[in-house]
Design a protein around this motif. Structure first.
Motif, PDB file in Angstrom:
ATOM      1  N   THR A 124       0.823  -1.211   0.000  1.00 50.20           N
ATOM      2  CA  THR A 124       0.000   0.000   0.000  1.00 50.20           C
ATOM      3  C   THR A 124       0.857   1.261   0.000  1.00 50.20           C
ATOM      4  O   THR A 124       1.869   1.348   0.692  1.00 50.20           O
ATOM      5  N   GLU A 125       0.430   2.243  -0.801  1.00 50.17           N
ATOM      6  CA  GLU A 125       1.069   3.548  -0.834  1.00 50.17           C
ATOM      7  C   GLU A 125       0.011   4.624  -0.656  1.00 50.17           C
ATOM      8  O   GLU A 125      -1.187   4.339  -0.677  1.00 50.17           O
ATOM      9  N   GLN A 126       0.463   5.845  -0.471  1.00 47.30           N
ATOM     10  CA  GLN A 126      -0.468   6.943  -0.218  1.00 47.30           C
ATOM     11  C   GLN A 126      -1.504   7.085  -1.328  1.00 47.30           C
ATOM     12  O   GLN A 126      -2.663   7.379  -1.089  1.00 47.30           O
ATOM     13  N   GLU A 127      -1.079   6.872  -2.572  1.00 44.42           N
ATOM     14  CA  GLU A 127      -1.989   7.002  -3.713  1.00 44.42           C
ATOM     15  C   GLU A 127      -2.322   5.653  -4.346  1.00 44.42           C
ATOM     16  O   GLU A 127      -2.878   5.600  -5.438  1.00 44.42           O
ATOM     17  N   ALA A 128      -1.980   4.567  -3.676  1.00 40.68           N
ATOM     18  CA  ALA A 128      -2.235   3.230  -4.225  1.00 40.68           C
ATOM     19  C   ALA A 128      -2.768   2.336  -3.123  1.00 40.68           C
ATOM     20  O   ALA A 128      -2.024   1.637  -2.442  1.00 40.68           O
ATOM     21  N   ASP A 131      -6.440   0.823  -5.688  1.00 42.59           N
ATOM     22  CA  ASP A 131      -5.819   0.815  -7.010  1.00 42.59           C
ATOM     23  C   ASP A 131      -4.359   0.423  -6.869  1.00 42.59           C
ATOM     24  O   ASP A 131      -3.454   1.267  -6.875  1.00 42.59           O
ATOM     25  N   ALA A 134      -1.364   1.558  -9.193  1.00 41.00           N
ATOM     26  CA  ALA A 134      -0.848   2.929  -9.198  1.00 41.00           C
ATOM     27  C   ALA A 134       0.422   3.068  -8.363  1.00 41.00           C
ATOM     28  O   ALA A 134       0.746   4.158  -7.889  1.00 41.00           O
ATOM     29  N   ARG A 136       4.099   3.692  -7.027  1.00 36.11           N
ATOM     30  CA  ARG A 136       5.158   4.613  -7.445  1.00 36.11           C
ATOM     31  C   ARG A 136       6.534   4.161  -6.969  1.00 36.11           C
ATOM     32  O   ARG A 136       7.552   4.718  -7.402  1.00 36.11           O
ATOM     33  N   LYS A 152       6.163   3.122   1.335  1.00 41.60           N
ATOM     34  CA  LYS A 152       4.977   2.315   1.588  1.00 41.60           C
ATOM     35  C   LYS A 152       4.339   2.781   2.896  1.00 41.60           C
ATOM     36  O   LYS A 152       5.033   3.221   3.825  1.00 41.60           O
ATOM     37  N   THR A 153       3.041   2.657   2.986  1.00 35.27           N
ATOM     38  CA  THR A 153       2.345   3.060   4.210  1.00 35.27           C
ATOM     39  C   THR A 153       1.415   1.949   4.673  1.00 35.27           C
ATOM     40  O   THR A 153       1.155   0.985   3.946  1.00 35.27           O
ATOM     41  N   THR A 209       5.051   3.399   8.356  1.00 31.17           N
ATOM     42  CA  THR A 209       5.505   3.712   7.000  1.00 31.17           C
ATOM     43  C   THR A 209       6.909   3.141   6.812  1.00 31.17           C
ATOM     44  O   THR A 209       7.707   3.124   7.745  1.00 31.17           O
TER      45      THR A 209
END
Length: 377
Positions: A124-128, A131, A134, A136, A152-153, A209
Motif C-alpha cells: 500500500t502507498e499513499q496514492e495506491a 488501485d 498505481a 510509485r 509504503k504506508t 511507514t
C-alpha cells in the motif's frame, strides 16, 4: 462437501482454542511486546499453519487452516495479535512458499514459519490503496541487484519485522505486468521504518511507514519472475480474504456465546433480559450471521483446496464475513449497553477491531465490484 472434521483437524482446532484462551487480554503494540506474544502464537503453530511441513510449517490445507484460525479468534480476544500473525502468514509467507524459487524458500520460509522471523507485506502507498496498479515505488536493475526507491504506508508488523515483502514497479511501460515482488531484509541499508502509527483499532498489531532510499536488493530476492508481482499479490489475496477472515468467525462465535450468557444473567423489570423478544431475536440474528458466514467461507476454502475457486467465490466470502463481523459486534455492544464501555470493555474493543474488516484486504465496495463482474455485470 463433507461437513465433518477429521480427528487431526479437530485436534488442531481444540489445541489452538485452548492455547488461544491462555494468551489472555490484548497487549501493547510495542515491537518488544509483540515478539513476546508472537512466541506464544508460534508455539501454537499459528505462524506456519498453511506452510508445507518440509519448510517447517503444519502443512494444512485452506479449509483446515480456516478451522484453526477460527479457533484462535474464538479463544483470544486480541484480534490485533491474530491479525498480525495471519497477515504475516498469508500476505508474506505464502507468496514466497507458492512463488519463490527453491533457494529463496529454503533460506527464509523456515524462519518465518516457526516464528523466529516476523514478516510484513509492503504494497500500500499513499496514492495506491484499492488501485494497486498505481504504485510509485520503483526497482531498477543494476547487474546482480535492484535499487529500490519509494515509500509504503500502513505496513502491518513493520516496526517488528525481520523481512518485508515489497512490491515495486520494474517496468512502467507494462502497467500491472511491470510490477515485481521482492523479499527484502529489514536491515538492508536504505530501508527506514517509521514510528508505529497510533491506531485506535487492532492496536496490538504495530504498523508504520517504510521508506526505501537507494536500497540495494539482490536479484536472487525476486519472488517469482520480474513482472509477476501483480499476479503474486492477487494470489495472496485468496488466502487473506478467506483464512485470515476466519479469525472474525471466531470473534463472532465468542460474542454470540457471551451475549447468550449475558441475556440469561442480566435481569431487568424482574426477569432475565433473554425473556424480551427484542433481545432474543437480536441474538438469533447474531447466530444466523455466524453460521452463514462460516458456511460461505468454508465452502470457498474447500473450493480453493480443489482448485475450483473463482474471484466471485472469494469476494462473496470476504464481503459477508466482514459485514457480519461488524454487525455482530454492534449487536453485542447494544446488548451489553453501558457495561461494554466499563466492566466489559472487551465488547467495545471487539467492535473497534471488527470495523477495519470492511477496509483491509480490499474494501467491501471493491468486493461488491468483484461480485458484479463475476455475475457478468
Amino acid at each position: 462437501m463433507d461437513f465433518s472434521w477429521t480427528e487431526r483437524q479437530q485436534a488442531a482446532h481444540d489445541r489452538v482454542l485452548a492455547g488461544a484462551r491462555a494468551l489472555g487480554a490484548p497487549g501493547p503494540a510495542a515491537p518488544a511486546d509483540l515478539r513476546e506474544r508472537w512466541a506464544a502464537c508460534a508455539a501454537l503453530g499459528l505462524t506456519g499453519l498453511s506452510v508445507p511441513e518440509e519448510l517447517g510449517g503444519q502443512g494444512y490445507d485452506a479449509l483446515t487452516t480456516a478451522h484453526v484460525v477460527e479457533a484462535a479468534g474464538r479463544g483470544c480476544p486480541d484480534m490485533g495479535l491474530l491479525f498480525a500473525v495471519t497477515a504475516h502468514l498469508f500476505a508474506t509467507v505464502m507468496p514466497i512458499v507458492e512463488h519463490g524459487d527453491k533457494a529463496l524458500r529454503e533460506e527464509v520460509v523456515p524462519r518465518l514459519a516457526d516464528g523466529t522471523w516476523i514478516g510484513a507485506n509492503a504494497i500500500t502507498e499513499q496514492e495506491a490503496g484499492s488501485d494497486v496498479t498505481a504504485l510509485r515505488t520503483t526497482a531498477v536493475r543494476h547487474d546482480g541487484h535492484y535499487v529500490l526507491n519509494g515509500t509504503k504506508t500502513f505496513v502491518s508488523n513493520a516496526p517488528a519485522a525481520d523481512l518485508l515483502l515489497v512490491y515495486a514497479v520494474t517496468d512502467p511501460a507494462f502497467g500491472f505486468l511491470g510490477v515485481t515482488c521482492f523479499a527484502v531484509d529489514r536491515d538492508t541499508p536504505g530501508v527506514t521504518v517509521g514510528a508505529p502509527f497510533d491506531k485506535p483499532t487492532l492496536d496490538s498489531c504495530p504498523a508504520a511507514t517504510v521508506t526505501f532510499t537507494d536500497a540495494r536488493v539482490p536479484a536472487s530476492r525476486v519472488v517469482g519472475q520480474p513482472g509477476q508481482g501483480a499476479a503474486i499479490f492477487q494470489s495472496s489475496m485468496r488466502w487473506e480474504r478467506t483464512c485470515l477472515f476466519a479469525g472474525y468467525l471466531g470473534q463472532m462465535a465468542r460474542l454470540t456465546d457471551e451475549a447468550v450468557q449475558h441475556a440469561l444473567d442480566r435481569r431487568q423489570f424482574g426477569h432475565p433480559i433473554a425473556a424480551n423478544q427484542a433481545v432474543s431475536h437480536r441474538i438469533a440474528d447474531m447466530r444466523l450471521r455466524l453460521e452463514t458466514a462460516r458456511l460461505l467461507l468454508h465452502r470457498t476454502c474447500w473450493l480453493m483446496d480443489r482448485g475450483e475457486h473463482t474471484p466471485l467465490d472469494i469476494a462473496l466470502a470476504k464481503l459477508h464475513t466482514a459485514e457480519s463481523a461488524v454487525q455482530t459486534a454492534l449487536d453485542a455492544t447494544q446488548l451489553f449497553a453501558g457495561s461494554a464501555y466499563s466492566t466489559r470493555t472487551d465488547i467495545a474493543r471487539a467492535l473497534g477491531d471488527a470495523l477495519p474488516a470492511r477496509t483491509f484486504s480490499g474494501t467491501s465496495d471493491i468486493q461488491r465490484e468483484l461480485i458484479a463482474k463475476g455475475l457478468g455485470l
